[in-house]
Design a protein around this motif. Structure first.
Motif, PDB file in Angstrom:
ATOM      1  N   ILE A 103      -1.923   3.575   5.305  1.00 40.14           N
ATOM      2  CA  ILE A 103      -2.028   2.730   6.169  1.00 40.14           C
ATOM      3  C   ILE A 103      -0.471   2.039   6.414  1.00 40.14           C
ATOM      4  CG2 ILE A 103      -3.032   0.522   7.196  1.00 40.14           C
ATOM      5  CD1 ILE A 103      -5.534   1.540   5.400  1.00 40.14           C
ATOM      6  N   GLN A 104       0.008   1.981   7.554  1.00 37.15           N
ATOM      7  CA  GLN A 104       1.292   1.361   7.662  1.00 37.15           C
ATOM      8  C   GLN A 104       1.282   0.125   8.497  1.00 37.15           C
ATOM      9  OE1 GLN A 104       4.635   3.679   8.460  1.00 37.15           O
ATOM     10  NE2 GLN A 104       6.039   2.106   9.019  1.00 37.15           N
ATOM     11  N   PRO A 105       1.113  -0.960   8.308  1.00 33.99           N
ATOM     12  CA  PRO A 105       1.077  -2.174   9.234  1.00 33.99           C
ATOM     13  C   PRO A 105       2.294  -2.523   9.798  1.00 33.99           C
ATOM     14  CG  PRO A 105       0.113  -2.512   7.231  1.00 33.99           C
ATOM     15  CD  PRO A 105       0.734  -1.383   6.868  1.00 33.99           C
ATOM     16  N   LEU A 106       2.368  -2.616  11.144  1.00 34.48           N
ATOM     17  CA  LEU A 106       3.382  -2.921  11.651  1.00 34.48           C
ATOM     18  C   LEU A 106       3.565  -4.651  11.880  1.00 34.48           C
ATOM     19  CD1 LEU A 106       3.753  -0.293  14.402  1.00 34.48           C
ATOM     20  CD2 LEU A 106       4.854  -0.064  12.265  1.00 34.48           C
ATOM     21  N   SER A 107       2.457  -5.106  12.076  1.00 36.34           N
ATOM     22  CA  SER A 107       2.236  -6.546  12.407  1.00 36.34           C
ATOM     23  C   SER A 107       0.891  -6.912  12.104  1.00 36.34           C
ATOM     24  CB  SER A 107       2.605  -6.923  13.574  1.00 36.34           C
ATOM     25  OG  SER A 107       1.959  -6.431  14.652  1.00 36.34           O
ATOM     26  N   LEU A 108       0.239  -8.152  12.501  1.00 38.86           N
ATOM     27  CA  LEU A 108      -1.276  -8.546  12.179  1.00 38.86           C
ATOM     28  C   LEU A 108      -1.938  -7.554  12.840  1.00 38.86           C
ATOM     29  CD1 LEU A 108      -1.152 -12.292  11.708  1.00 38.86           C
ATOM     30  CD2 LEU A 108      -1.316 -10.647   9.999  1.00 38.86           C
ATOM     31  N   ASP A 109      -1.514  -7.299  14.083  1.00 43.04           N
ATOM     32  CA  ASP A 109      -2.383  -6.557  15.143  1.00 43.04           C
ATOM     33  C   ASP A 109      -2.015  -5.160  15.434  1.00 43.04           C
ATOM     34  OD1 ASP A 109      -0.014  -7.107  16.389  1.00 43.04           O
ATOM     35  OD2 ASP A 109      -0.728  -7.609  18.281  1.00 43.04           O
ATOM     36  N   GLU A 110      -1.596  -4.489  14.670  1.00 46.05           N
ATOM     37  CA  GLU A 110      -1.081  -3.152  14.679  1.00 46.05           C
ATOM     38  C   GLU A 110      -0.906  -2.222  13.655  1.00 46.05           C
ATOM     39  OE1 GLU A 110       2.079  -1.624  17.236  1.00 46.05           O
ATOM     40  OE2 GLU A 110       3.033  -3.576  17.233  1.00 46.05           O
ATOM     41  N   ALA A 111      -1.200  -1.028  13.350  1.00 42.09           N
ATOM     42  CA  ALA A 111      -0.897  -0.419  12.348  1.00 42.09           C
ATOM     43  C   ALA A 111      -1.083   1.143  12.665  1.00 42.09           C
ATOM     44  CB  ALA A 111      -1.970  -0.601  11.134  1.00 42.09           C
ATOM     45  N   TYR A 112      -0.190   2.096  11.742  1.00 41.42           N
ATOM     46  CA  TYR A 112      -0.339   3.674  12.059  1.00 41.42           C
ATOM     47  C   TYR A 112      -1.428   3.856  10.609  1.00 41.42           C
ATOM     48  CZ  TYR A 112       4.056   4.065  14.542  1.00 41.42           C
ATOM     49  OH  TYR A 112       4.884   3.951  15.609  1.00 41.42           O
ATOM     50  N   LEU A 113      -2.252   4.764  10.949  1.00 41.63           N
ATOM     51  CA  LEU A 113      -3.142   5.456  10.227  1.00 41.63           C
ATOM     52  C   LEU A 113      -2.680   7.045  10.109  1.00 41.63           C
ATOM     53  CD1 LEU A 113      -4.390   2.898  11.271  1.00 41.63           C
ATOM     54  CD2 LEU A 113      -6.751   3.922  10.012  1.00 41.63           C
ATOM     55  N   ASP A 114      -2.821   7.456   8.969  1.00 39.53           N
ATOM     56  CA  ASP A 114      -2.549   9.059   8.634  1.00 39.53           C
ATOM     57  C   ASP A 114      -4.005   9.347   8.228  1.00 39.53           C
ATOM     58  OD1 ASP A 114      -2.379  11.552   7.885  1.00 39.53           O
ATOM     59  OD2 ASP A 114      -0.065  11.589   7.523  1.00 39.53           O
ATOM     60  N   VAL A 115      -4.681  10.145   8.873  1.00 44.27           N
ATOM     61  CA  VAL A 115      -6.190  10.379   8.549  1.00 44.27           C
ATOM     62  C   VAL A 115      -6.071  11.762   8.401  1.00 44.27           C
ATOM     63  CG1 VAL A 115      -7.059   8.339   9.594  1.00 44.27           C
ATOM     64  CG2 VAL A 115      -6.936  10.545  11.153  1.00 44.27           C
ATOM     65  N   HIS A 237       9.474  13.469  12.868  1.00 43.29           N
ATOM     66  CA  HIS A 237       9.076  13.721  11.542  1.00 43.29           C
ATOM     67  C   HIS A 237       8.828  12.601  10.852  1.00 43.29           C
ATOM     68  CE1 HIS A 237       9.950  17.768  12.481  1.00 43.29           C
ATOM     69  NE2 HIS A 237      11.249  17.751  12.639  1.00 43.29           N
ATOM     70  N   ARG A 238       9.028  11.530  11.098  1.00 42.36           N
ATOM     71  CA  ARG A 238       8.660  10.119   9.955  1.00 42.36           C
ATOM     72  C   ARG A 238       7.321  10.229   9.466  1.00 42.36           C
ATOM     73  NH1 ARG A 238       9.300   5.368  13.725  1.00 42.36           N
ATOM     74  NH2 ARG A 238       8.190   6.876  15.097  1.00 42.36           N
ATOM     75  N   PRO A 239       6.974  10.090   8.463  1.00 45.07           N
ATOM     76  CA  PRO A 239       5.661  10.003   7.870  1.00 45.07           C
ATOM     77  C   PRO A 239       5.098   8.617   8.001  1.00 45.07           C
ATOM     78  CG  PRO A 239       7.259   9.998   6.049  1.00 45.07           C
ATOM     79  CD  PRO A 239       8.080  10.084   7.325  1.00 45.07           C
ATOM     80  N   VAL A 240       3.672   8.508   7.953  1.00 41.27           N
ATOM     81  CA  VAL A 240       3.031   7.013   7.788  1.00 41.27           C
ATOM     82  C   VAL A 240       3.402   6.562   6.198  1.00 41.27           C
ATOM     83  CG1 VAL A 240       1.128   5.663   7.973  1.00 41.27           C
ATOM     84  CG2 VAL A 240       1.523   7.556   9.525  1.00 41.27           C
ATOM     85  N   ARG A 241       4.050   5.612   6.412  1.00 35.59           N
ATOM     86  CA  ARG A 241       4.142   4.958   4.900  1.00 35.59           C
ATOM     87  C   ARG A 241       3.347   3.751   4.533  1.00 35.59           C
ATOM     88  NH1 ARG A 241       8.591   7.537   3.089  1.00 35.59           N
ATOM     89  NH2 ARG A 241      10.237   8.641   4.526  1.00 35.59           N
ATOM     90  N   ALA A 242       2.799   4.015   3.378  1.00 39.40           N
ATOM     91  CA  ALA A 242       1.678   2.689   3.224  1.00 39.40           C
ATOM     92  C   ALA A 242       2.665   1.826   2.614  1.00 39.40           C
ATOM     93  CB  ALA A 242       0.640   3.323   2.242  1.00 39.40           C
ATOM     94  N   ARG A 243       2.257   0.481   3.074  1.00 36.56           N
ATOM     95  CA  ARG A 243       2.470  -0.910   2.551  1.00 36.56           C
ATOM     96  C   ARG A 243       3.913  -1.080   2.245  1.00 36.56           C
ATOM     97  NH1 ARG A 243      -1.761  -3.904   1.565  1.00 36.56           N
ATOM     98  NH2 ARG A 243      -3.962  -2.863   1.530  1.00 36.56           N
ATOM     99  N   GLU A 244       4.869  -0.862   3.010  1.00 33.29           N
ATOM    100  CA  GLU A 244       6.073  -1.197   3.096  1.00 33.29           C
ATOM    101  C   GLU A 244       6.559  -2.589   2.961  1.00 33.29           C
ATOM    102  OE1 GLU A 244       8.363   1.032   6.082  1.00 33.29           O
ATOM    103  OE2 GLU A 244       8.450   2.912   4.782  1.00 33.29           O
ATOM    104  N   VAL A 245       7.451  -2.988   1.958  1.00 35.20           N
ATOM    105  CA  VAL A 245       7.587  -4.187   1.919  1.00 35.20           C
ATOM    106  C   VAL A 245       8.852  -4.883   2.955  1.00 35.20           C
ATOM    107  CG1 VAL A 245       8.513  -6.177   0.381  1.00 35.20           C
ATOM    108  CG2 VAL A 245       6.701  -4.335  -0.402  1.00 35.20           C
ATOM    109  N   ALA A 246       8.709  -5.885   3.373  1.00 38.46           N
ATOM    110  CA  ALA A 246       9.669  -6.372   4.664  1.00 38.46           C
ATOM    111  C   ALA A 246      10.776  -6.691   3.834  1.00 38.46           C
ATOM    112  CB  ALA A 246       9.160  -7.713   5.148  1.00 38.46           C
TER     113      ALA A 246
END
Length: 364
Positions: A103-115, A237-246
């Motif tokens: 799960i890669q959150p972009l903000s409080l209200d949106e995120a990418y999920l690799d399923v 080609h960008r992968p979904v990156r889980a929990r990246e730190v700001a």
């Protein structure tokens, strides 16, 4: 997890519908069905979010509150409640976690999920997206839109296709044709300035962008050329990156007329600060370094920073630091075409476990 090729991935982009405003309408029945703006209505207030009823009047996020009021005299202003928005966001993230750990959150209200590999064992990414949307509605009373595709670029574009409360699925054999029809300004990584530059070069749609040879794109867009070249063909080609730190959180504005007057510059910086602080709140992070950015009429850029032993904890301290940095450069050697303010050296708010996206930037 084996990331494989983009065509083998199953990516979902979930985007809540008018999130802050929808939470206010959910919690305040008297606001339902009415135009609502979250933010300030005063001279220097800024709209952080607008309900769909408000958007029909042209009200948008980042718009000065006074202007929004003129466009919609019946507009209801609600003060932001970021503690509530964060709690709802945690509920939504918990739903995501039922299906994937990527799960890669972009903000409080949106995120990418690799399923590509999903924990629930559902057959298709479309089924997963529909179930996530159903659970969000059942558990929070809010609606979400979803884009389902084989890469991040197209999933994000697709989530905006059938808003609000909609879903759009783009399969690998449909990607290139899908992006060909879209205006380039909708592409992730193409902001207003780049879109205007492309328009001058005759590039207005994905098809126009695809028609340009790579050497031409490198000549005009440098290091971003490869990304634009691929994006116009539905390739990302960008992968979904889980929990990246700001790394940083910033806001900047480009002006229609170069500014030299002190009061005008301070007023613009104050409005930037009012838009920046809600994004800092939303990130669950605080920064120890405040950085001012000035782009001059000749496109030269300077940055000025001030660091503190502890993180900047409130909007008044942020505003005071930004003003002090600006005052140190006055009078400017020439007019400013852009001002920006950001925080760096970020650390989580005490007690907050969720992390923020790699970078939150709002450029107008």
């Amino acid at each position: 997890m084996d990331e494989g090729t983009p065509q083998n991935r199953k990516i979902i982009h979930i985007d809540m519908d008018a999130f802050y405003a929808s939470v206010e309408q959910r919690d305040h029945p008297e606001m339902r069905g009415k135009p609502v703006a979250v933010g300030g209505s005063g001279v220097r207030g800024v709209v952080a979010a607008a309900s769909y009823e408000a958007r029909t009047f042209g009200v948008r996020s980042a718009m000065p509150g006074a202007r929004a009021r003129r466009m919609c005299p019946d507009l209801i202003f609600a003060r932001p409640r970021f503690d509530v928005y964060r709690e709802v966001s945690r509920q939504i993230r918990a739903i995501f976690a039922q299906f994937t750990d990527v799960i890669q959150p972009l903000s409080l209200d949106e995120a990418y999920l690799d399923v590509t590999e999903n924990k629930a064992g559902l057959g298709t990414a479309t089924q997963i997206a529909e179930e996530i949307r159903r659970l969000i509605c059942a558990e929070t009373g809010l609606t979400a839109s979803a884009g389902v595709s084989y890469n991040k670029l197209i999933a994000k574009l697709a989530s905006d296709q059938n808003k609000p409360d909609g879903i759009c699925v783009i399969r690998p054999d449909q990607g290139a044709a899908f992006v060909a029809t879209l205006p380039v300004r909708r592409f992730h990584g193409i902001g207003p300035v780049t879109a205007a530059k492309m328009q001058k070069l005759g590039i207005e749609t994905g098809a126009d962008l695809r028609a340009q040879p790579l050497p031409f794109l490198k000549q005009h867009f440098g290091s971003m050329a490869d990304y634009y070249h691929g994006a116009s063909r539905g390739i990302d080609h960008r992968p979904v990156r889980a929990r990246e730190v700001a790394k940083s959180i910033s806001v900047e504005d480009t002006f229609g007329t170069d500014l030299t007057d002190r009061d005008a510059l301070i007023a613009e910086l104050d409005m930037i600060t009012e838009r920046l602080w809600p994004r800092i709140e939303a990130s669950n992070m605080r920064g120890r370094t405040v950085t001012l950015k000035i782009k001059f009429a000749d496109f030269a850029i300077i940055t000025r920073s001030r660091s503190f032993p502890a993180a900047v904890a409130d909007p008044s301290s942020l505003a005071a630091t930004g003003r002090a940095l600006l005052e140190g450069e006055l009078p400017l050697r020439m007019g400013a075409r852009l001002l920006g303010l950001g925080v760096h050296n970020l650390e989580p708010v005490a007690g907050v476990l969720d992390t923020a996206p790699a970078q939150l930037v709002l450029a107008i």
